[in-house]
Design a protein around this motif. Sequence first.
Motif, mmCIF file in Angstrom:
data_model
loop_
_atom_site.group_PDB
_atom_site.id
_atom_site.type_symbol
_atom_site.label_atom_id
_atom_site.label_comp_id
_atom_site.label_asym_id
_atom_site.label_seq_id
_atom_site.Cartn_x
_atom_site.Cartn_y
_atom_site.Cartn_z
ATOM 1 N N PRO A 161 0.797 -1.232 0.000
ATOM 2 C CA PRO A 161 0.000 0.000 0.000
ATOM 3 C C PRO A 161 0.823 1.273 0.000
ATOM 4 N N TRP A 162 2.117 1.206 0.309
ATOM 5 C CA TRP A 162 2.863 2.430 0.499
ATOM 6 C C TRP A 162 3.164 3.095 -0.833
ATOM 7 N N ALA A 163 2.663 4.312 -1.024
ATOM 8 C CA ALA A 163 2.871 5.036 -2.284
ATOM 9 C C ALA A 163 4.353 5.257 -2.548
ATOM 10 N N THR A 164 5.104 5.548 -1.494
ATOM 11 C CA THR A 164 6.528 5.826 -1.662
ATOM 12 C C THR A 164 7.267 4.609 -2.199
ATOM 13 N N LEU A 165 6.891 3.431 -1.731
ATOM 14 C CA LEU A 165 7.540 2.213 -2.200
ATOM 15 C C LEU A 165 7.234 1.976 -3.671
ATOM 16 N N ARG A 166 5.994 2.267 -4.085
ATOM 17 C CA ARG A 166 5.626 2.070 -5.483
ATOM 18 C C ARG A 166 6.337 3.045 -6.398
ATOM 19 N N ASP A 167 6.701 4.206 -5.881
ATOM 20 C CA ASP A 167 7.326 5.230 -6.709
ATOM 21 C C ASP A 167 8.827 5.065 -6.838
ATOM 22 N N PHE A 205 8.321 -2.584 4.534
ATOM 23 C CA PHE A 205 7.049 -2.216 5.145
ATOM 24 C C PHE A 205 7.170 -0.980 6.044
ATOM 25 N N LEU A 206 8.009 -1.097 7.097
ATOM 26 C CA LEU A 206 8.024 -0.040 8.105
ATOM 27 C C LEU A 206 8.609 1.265 7.577
ATOM 28 N N ALA A 207 9.743 1.213 6.904
ATOM 29 C CA ALA A 207 10.369 2.443 6.411
ATOM 30 C C ALA A 207 9.482 3.185 5.409
ATOM 31 N N PRO A 208 8.907 2.505 4.395
ATOM 32 C CA PRO A 208 8.002 3.230 3.488
ATOM 33 C C PRO A 208 6.812 3.857 4.208
ATOM 34 N N ALA A 209 6.286 3.158 5.215
ATOM 35 C CA ALA A 209 5.160 3.721 5.962
ATOM 36 C C ALA A 209 5.577 4.987 6.694
ATOM 37 N N MET A 210 6.757 4.979 7.284
ATOM 38 C CA MET A 210 7.223 6.161 8.012
ATOM 39 C C MET A 210 7.543 7.316 7.063
ATOM 40 N N VAL A 211 7.996 6.994 5.847
ATOM 41 C CA VAL A 211 8.225 8.051 4.861
ATOM 42 C C VAL A 211 6.895 8.673 4.447
ATOM 43 N N ASP A 212 5.895 7.839 4.204
ATOM 44 C CA ASP A 212 4.580 8.360 3.823
ATOM 45 C C ASP A 212 3.972 9.217 4.925
ATOM 46 N N GLN A 213 4.282 8.881 6.190
ATOM 47 C CA GLN A 213 3.765 9.660 7.306
ATOM 48 C C GLN A 213 4.587 10.920 7.572
ATOM 49 N N GLY A 214 5.732 11.039 6.908
ATOM 50 C CA GLY A 214 6.583 12.209 7.091
ATOM 51 C C GLY A 214 7.551 12.103 8.248
ATOM 52 N N PHE A 215 7.616 10.930 8.913
ATOM 53 C CA PHE A 215 8.534 10.770 10.042
ATOM 54 C C PHE A 215 9.970 10.548 9.568
ATOM 55 N N ILE A 216 10.133 9.922 8.407
ATOM 56 C CA ILE A 216 11.444 9.789 7.766
ATOM 57 C C ILE A 216 11.443 10.737 6.580
ATOM 58 N N THR A 217 12.424 11.619 6.524
ATOM 59 C CA THR A 217 12.365 12.746 5.589
ATOM 60 C C THR A 217 12.956 12.466 4.219
ATOM 61 N N SER A 262 7.003 9.473 17.442
ATOM 62 C CA SER A 262 7.036 8.252 16.634
ATOM 63 C C SER A 262 8.284 7.431 16.947
ATOM 64 N N ALA A 263 9.422 8.092 17.213
ATOM 65 C CA ALA A 263 10.645 7.374 17.570
ATOM 66 C C ALA A 263 10.503 6.722 18.936
ATOM 67 N N ARG A 264 9.828 7.409 19.874
ATOM 68 C CA ARG A 264 9.591 6.811 21.181
ATOM 69 C C ARG A 264 8.736 5.557 21.052
ATOM 70 N N MET A 265 7.725 5.630 20.197
ATOM 71 C CA MET A 265 6.882 4.453 19.984
ATOM 72 C C MET A 265 7.679 3.324 19.342
ATOM 73 N N GLY A 266 8.549 3.678 18.395
ATOM 74 C CA GLY A 266 9.398 2.666 17.774
ATOM 75 C C GLY A 266 10.319 2.019 18.787
ATOM 76 N N ALA A 267 10.893 2.835 19.693
ATOM 77 C CA ALA A 267 11.773 2.292 20.722
ATOM 78 C C ALA A 267 11.004 1.368 21.664
ATOM 79 N N LEU A 268 9.778 1.766 22.037
ATOM 80 C CA LEU A 268 8.966 0.935 22.916
ATOM 81 C C LEU A 268 8.652 -0.405 22.258
ATOM 82 N N CYS A 269 8.246 -0.349 20.996
ATOM 83 C CA CYS A 269 7.921 -1.590 20.280
ATOM 84 C C CYS A 269 9.159 -2.475 20.128
ATOM 85 N N GLY A 270 10.300 -1.843 19.806
ATOM 86 C CA GLY A 270 11.527 -2.617 19.669
ATOM 87 C C GLY A 270 11.936 -3.266 20.979
ATOM 88 N N GLY A 271 11.830 -2.524 22.075
ATOM 89 C CA GLY A 271 12.192 -3.080 23.374
ATOM 90 C C GLY A 271 11.308 -4.249 23.762
#
Length: 650
Positions: A257-263, A304-316, A549-558
């Motif tokens: 589904p990630w538009a960035t990945l398709r592009d 999956f995760l990186a394209p989603a974060m790019v689409d959300q604007g968290f990864i620039t 978003s990074a805090r949530m990523g750290a929590l999920c990773g931990g």
Amino acid sequence: MIPGRCIIVALPMTQPAANETPRHDPHDAPPVAAPAEGQDPERYWLENVYQGGARQLTPRAIVAGMLIGMVMCLSNLYIILKTGWSMGVTVTACILAFSFFNLMRQLRVFREDFSPLENNAMGSVASAAGYMTGGGNMAAVPALLVLTGTLPGTGWLVLWFAVIAALGVFAAIPIKRQLVNIEALPFPSGIATAETIKALHGHGEVARQKSRLLGIAGLIGAIVAVLRDAKSAWLNTHAPEFLRLPLPIMEKKSILPWATLRDRPLKDWGLAFEPSLLLIGGGMLMTWKTGWSMLLGAVLTYGFLAPAMVDQGFITAVTQKAINTWMLWTGAALLVTSGVLSFAFQWRSVARSLQALSGLFRKKHEATQDPLAAIEVPPSWFPMGFAILGPVAVALMAYLFQIPVWAGVLALPLAVVMGFIAARVTGETDTTPTKALGPVTQLIYGGLAPGNVAANVMSANATGGVGLHAADLLIDLKSGWLLGGNPRQQLIGQLFGVVAGAAIVVPAFNLLVPDAQVLGGEEFPAPGVMVWAGVSKMLSVGLEALHPSARMGALCGGLLGIALVLLDRWAPKAAKPYIPSAAGFGLAIVIPGSSSISFCIGAGIAEYLRRRKPKVAEAAVFPVGSGFLAGESLMGIFILMLKAFNFMPK
């Protein structure tokens, strides 16, 4: 390679910066002759095993160990900056030294054979030099560069590394006899080294086959590095840096589904094949479980995760450095929680270590009754070593890193405790837990000296360095114990190696990493460095300074790190092969996806050979994998040197 492991040897990568892989399977250790019940094991060894008159720490063994160790230190430096791992040193050094001296004997340069105990002593020198990249050295110092932008001068860093490593050597003295002589802990890598030396010196054809495979693989790895990286007038054809994967789901046809990945092509996300035999060789020295876990982590992270974060604007931006800046918190949290929890499950080893530490103040051996008084390292060398080098270490902490004197003084006993714990855990499991002990020390100093980044990073470097070199010496002393070697000569050899390793690793690092911008990108992802820096930054500024978003990523990773360790420990035996390795999965999050793909390919090749052609695997996996690693890394350093001195276009 963030963490530390075949044939006669199941040594593969050791210490890297976050993954803790055993060097050797303890269950594969061959049986060792033991004294009868009730018999003094030390007296039995002295009368039946000790080779008192044999040549051991000879000048040629010292020189060969220092030179081979320095070369392998360079190789490990390059590999660590690329992958976070480092390769095993001792067995490879023993094969190389045996091959060289055997050739010199045939050419009549030397009249006397290179004896097994000379090779063992040489291995002690080489391992001390080659492992100078471990123990947090090549994680903490680059992390300090990332966090502060500056480092002390070359001479000061050489002195720092040498002092910390030497303290680790002296820290091993008080518990050597208890762990190696009395309790006879496995130290499987030490058994592997002893068995390899026996095979080399007992069966010439075995030695020649292994050395040939090592040399051929090294040459092929060097050629690949030249074809890919060398750019000059005399070489117009270059191997591609990446190859597209033959996947049915590609670019704009992607069903994701990630538009960035398709592009963008998958290569932009790192999901491509990197023609690097270094990475494939590293994978050959991993377990298959670690290899497929890295592939799974890479696909989930970069597909999956990186394209989603790019689409959300968290990864620039869609670059490795931009993606890693965000993903670092998820990967670091996973690696730290899984490492600390795995270590916590070894609490019995910790308790036994502390019990042994308390015994230092009780006199166990009377010189008049001690059968090994003239052979073992005198117990007095431990306090003497710390009395001489301890003040130097504290002064260096204060002068180079502005660590308060009280904090530096506290680091010394803490380093001793950590060194004792690391040594026992290594003896029982063959895994040196420097990647768990480092974050523990960072947490301690995060509370004692809040906001002091240098204190946080370099105090953990001190404890990690002491722990690694204490465990490394005991592994070497285990092989010496089995072969009948003199432990005092091995310890002296280790100190020669410490000097050689410190002298080469710092100038080489300064050449490869002229500034912090080199780290964290595609050329040198340096995942261990980024994790170490991330933990220190988090402890100094607090979680609240991170993006939500990074805090949530750290929590999920931990939480994922904890879950994977618990599943691996408590799941039914039949299900365990299908549970991802926490170390492999976490490492895949903080290195390029292409690296994880190559690692998995190498691990798959080795696993296929072990299952279908076990004799071929036993003879070839370790020398070929090590050769690929050494050949490509050394040639890569040579090419970078040519570019740095303007002998080749950059």
